[in-house]
Design an enzyme around this catalytic site. Structure first.
Site, PDB file in Angstrom:
ATOM      1  N   GLN A   1       0.856  -1.176   0.000  1.00 28.02           N
ATOM      2  CA  GLN A   1       0.000   0.000   0.000  1.00 28.02           C
ATOM      3  C   GLN A   1       0.896   1.232   0.000  1.00 28.02           C
ATOM      4  OE1 GLN A   1      -1.982  -1.418   3.581  1.00 28.02           O
ATOM      5  NE2 GLN A   1      -3.922  -1.396   2.485  1.00 28.02           N
TER       6      GLN A   1
ATOM      7  N   GLN B   1      -0.283  -0.009  -5.802  1.00 29.19           N
ATOM      8  CA  GLN B   1      -1.475  -0.337  -5.015  1.00 29.19           C
ATOM      9  C   GLN B   1      -1.903   0.869  -4.183  1.00 29.19           C
ATOM     10  OE1 GLN B   1      -1.254  -3.938  -2.724  1.00 29.19           O
ATOM     11  NE2 GLN B   1      -3.035  -3.455  -1.485  1.00 29.19           N
ATOM     12  N   ASP B   2      -3.223   1.147  -4.163  1.00 31.91           N
ATOM     13  CA  ASP B   2      -3.789   2.199  -3.305  1.00 31.91           C
ATOM     14  C   ASP B   2      -3.251   3.585  -3.648  1.00 31.91           C
ATOM     15  OD1 ASP B   2      -5.058   0.103  -2.163  1.00 31.91           O
ATOM     16  OD2 ASP B   2      -4.078   0.225  -0.221  1.00 31.91           O
TER      17      ASP B   2
ATOM     18  N   ARG C   1     -14.164  -4.022  -6.496  1.00 25.96           N
ATOM     19  CA  ARG C   1     -14.570  -5.086  -5.566  1.00 25.96           C
ATOM     20  C   ARG C   1     -14.981  -4.440  -4.251  1.00 25.96           C
ATOM     21  NH1 ARG C   1      -9.344  -8.187  -2.942  1.00 25.96           N
ATOM     22  NH2 ARG C   1      -8.017  -6.355  -2.582  1.00 25.96           N
TER      23      ARG C   1
ATOM     24  N   ASP D   1      -6.695  -1.984  -6.518  1.00 24.85           N
ATOM     25  CA  ASP D   1      -7.469  -1.164  -5.572  1.00 24.85           C
ATOM     26  C   ASP D   1      -6.965   0.277  -5.576  1.00 24.85           C
ATOM     27  OD1 ASP D   1      -8.789  -3.493  -4.854  1.00 24.85           O
ATOM     28  OD2 ASP D   1      -7.683  -3.769  -2.985  1.00 24.85           O
TER      29      ASP D   1
END
Length: 553
Positions: free
Chosen positions: A347, A369-370, A467, A391
């Site tokens: 992250q 990510q993130d 998601r 994500d």
């Protein structure tokens, strides 16, 4: 600290009359109460909540027998604000006694800030409750207040290693339930008006009965052009430059610190071309700030922090290159970047936003990510570019993206079996929260490198629109181009069947190879003409009240 047992005992006594089963857990689903046409006002109001028994037991001694809707909601907000104060006190106590455990320190530090933010939002909501024109604001603020206490509880659960922390979690869960009940009643007031006989528990787009819908949300008749017109002629208050040290400064954070506190006027910080390697924090006191860059990819703010190291243990809230908490923030012509490139995906947030009425124009957000943490409150993005792998647009804000490019990057670590890469992970935890991710007239595709990899081995690349990070996750794509990298299913589960009955994933008139709906998962929806207006700028984020605009009809 010696006062810890006293503090915890005080909070326990405050809520001792509440049923344990209700206080310790929040019911997400289950049979709804039977609705009657009359009854005591407190019963009518509380049946609009998800925890009606808790609502009645906690409020019955705090409101008059003939109390009106706003009086009852005010009392519910009072319980939530008292709980936020106690959470702040307990978190400060935990922080003071956790200096030898960096993980607990990080969680306690966040809880102190979250409780303070939640309290401020509840008090602001209470002050605006009687003004009919402010009900959407109240709902947005209470949604964020709930998000903050929920996140405090979540952070503590990651470090729940002592009885003391378990006890604090129990208290925060009570506060979460009180705040949820207050928000549910605000939602009922907004939806049905002051006649509590009409009030119902909050519904989502999935669970609402179309035949009994009180309001339809058609697209507005006007065609606004949402742009940053009002700041075009503003003279910078301060300039940041990597080269000119005579008439400017070199630190963005120094410029932020020099801005006035709680300003009602726009304070413009011009950031000239260059790469600025610094972590920037815009506290809640720095309102109506603007970062004016020299252009996307020309002015770059960059860092490389990631979870779990900064160095040192940190939470996802801490790790962003730039974190914005002051309301009314605007950025234009800037790239926000997190350059962490480790052996595995971590992250690594480029930008975190907790600013109500915040707007970003022609900005880029880059990480893996993130990438972009749309944490809370109302946010607007126009002509922006967001890049990531997994994500990479997430959070629990009401965030609307207009004419933006959403680009998937190749994974840092390749897998022979392929990778599942959801673009979004929206985190709505309560059906009454006015939050979600809305993409209008956007492009979903891959970077040049990703498209090259995809062409050579398409089966190894599995991209989904999103998601469900939390139970009531909400994400919609409207009139957007979806490239062929988007899987036919469109959306992917988080963990088994979690949230598949409560989320709302919607699409409306998208186009491109990835927009074919024949293979979509059954728990996604095609949005009707009657309701698509719910996701417009005026309806979803009340942008007509705060975004600069022109009527282009």
């Amino acid at each position: 600290m010696a006062s810890t047992p006293i503090v915890i005992l005080t909070l326990a006594l405050l809520f001792i009359s509440l049923p344990d089963a209700l206080a310790n857990s929040k019911t997400d689903e289950g049979p709804q109460p039977t609705l009657q046409s009359s009854g005591p006002p407190i019963n009518l109001a509380c049946r609009a909540t998800q925890l009606p028994d808790l609502c009645k037991s906690s409020l019955s001694s705090k409101v008059a027998a003939n109390a009106g809707a706003e009086e009852i909601i005010g009392a519910a907000m009072g319980l939530a604000s008292d709980g936020a104060k106690q959470t702040h006190l307990l978190s400060q106590n935990l922080l003071a006694t956790s200096k030898y455990d960096a993980n607990i320190t990080a969680a306690a530090k966040n809880c102190v800030e979250f409780a303070d933010s939640s309290l401020a939002l509840i008090l602001k909501s209470s002050a605006a409750l009687g003004v009919e024109q402010r009900i959407k604001d109240v709902k947005a603020w209470m949604s964020a207040a709930l998000a903050y206490v929920y996140d405090c509880s979540s952070d503590l659960r990651y470090v729940n290693t002592t009885h003391k922390i378990s006890t604090i979690i129990q208290q925060v869960d009570w506060v979460t339930n009180f705040t949820s009940n207050a928000l549910s009643m605000v939602d009922a007031l907004d939806t049905y008006g002051k006649d509590m006989v009409l009030w119902r528990p909050p519904t989502t787009e999935r669970s609402a009965n179309p035949s009994s819908t009180a309001h339809y949300y058609r697209l507005p008749n006007k065609n606004w052009d949402w742009d940053v017109l009002e700041v075009d002629e503003l003279v910078p208050n301060i300039t940041v430059s990597k080269l000119d040290h005579k008439s400017s400064i070199s630190s963005i954070q120094q410029a932020v610190n020099s801005a006035p506190d709680y300003s009602e006027k726009r304070f413009v910080i011009k950031i000239e071309a260059g790469v600025y390697e610094e972590r920037v924090r815009i506290p809640r006191s720095k309102t109506n700030l603007m970062f004016e860059g020299a252009g996307m990819d020309t002015t770059v703010i960059t860092g490389s922090a990631y979870v779990p190291r900064l160095p040192g243990p940190v939470t996802i809230y801490d790790v962003a290159t730039v974190g914005v908490n002051g309301d009314g923030f605007i950025a234009r012509g800037i790239t926000f970047r997190n350059t962490f490139l480790g052996p595995r995906t971590h992250q690594a947030v480029a930008l975190r936003v907790d600013s109500d009425f915040s707007a970003f124009y022609s900005c880029a957000f880059e990480s893996h990510q993130d990438t972009l943490y749309t944490h809370t409150l109302r946010q607007f993005y126009k002509n922006c570019r967001i890049e990531g792998t997994h994500d990479f647009i997430f959070g629990n804000a009401a965030a609307l993206f207009h004419n933006c490019s959403i680009l998937v990057r190749p994974r840092q670590l390749k897998s022979n079996s392929g990778e599942d890469d959801p673009i979004t992970a929206q985190g709505r935890t309560d059906p009454a929260q006015s939050t979600g991710l809305v993409f209008q007239h956007c492009t979903v595709d891959g970077t040049k490198e990703y498209r090259k990899d995809f062409s050579s081995n398409p089966s190894a690349h599995k991209v989904y629109l999103g998601r469900p990070w939390k139970m009531y996750s909400r994400t919609v794509f409207l009139n957007s181009y979806l490239g062929k990298l988007v899987r036919p299913e469109g959306w992917m589960p988080w963990n088994g069947t979690f949230a598949l009955d409560t989320l709302f994933y919607g699409e409306y008139r998208n186009y491109g190879f990835g927009a074919k709906v024949s293979g979509r998962v059954p728990w996604s929806n095609q949005i009707s003409e009657l309701n698509v207006g719910l996701y417009s700028v005026p309806s979803f984020i009340q942008g007509h009240e705060w975004l600069p605009s022109t009527d282009s009809t």
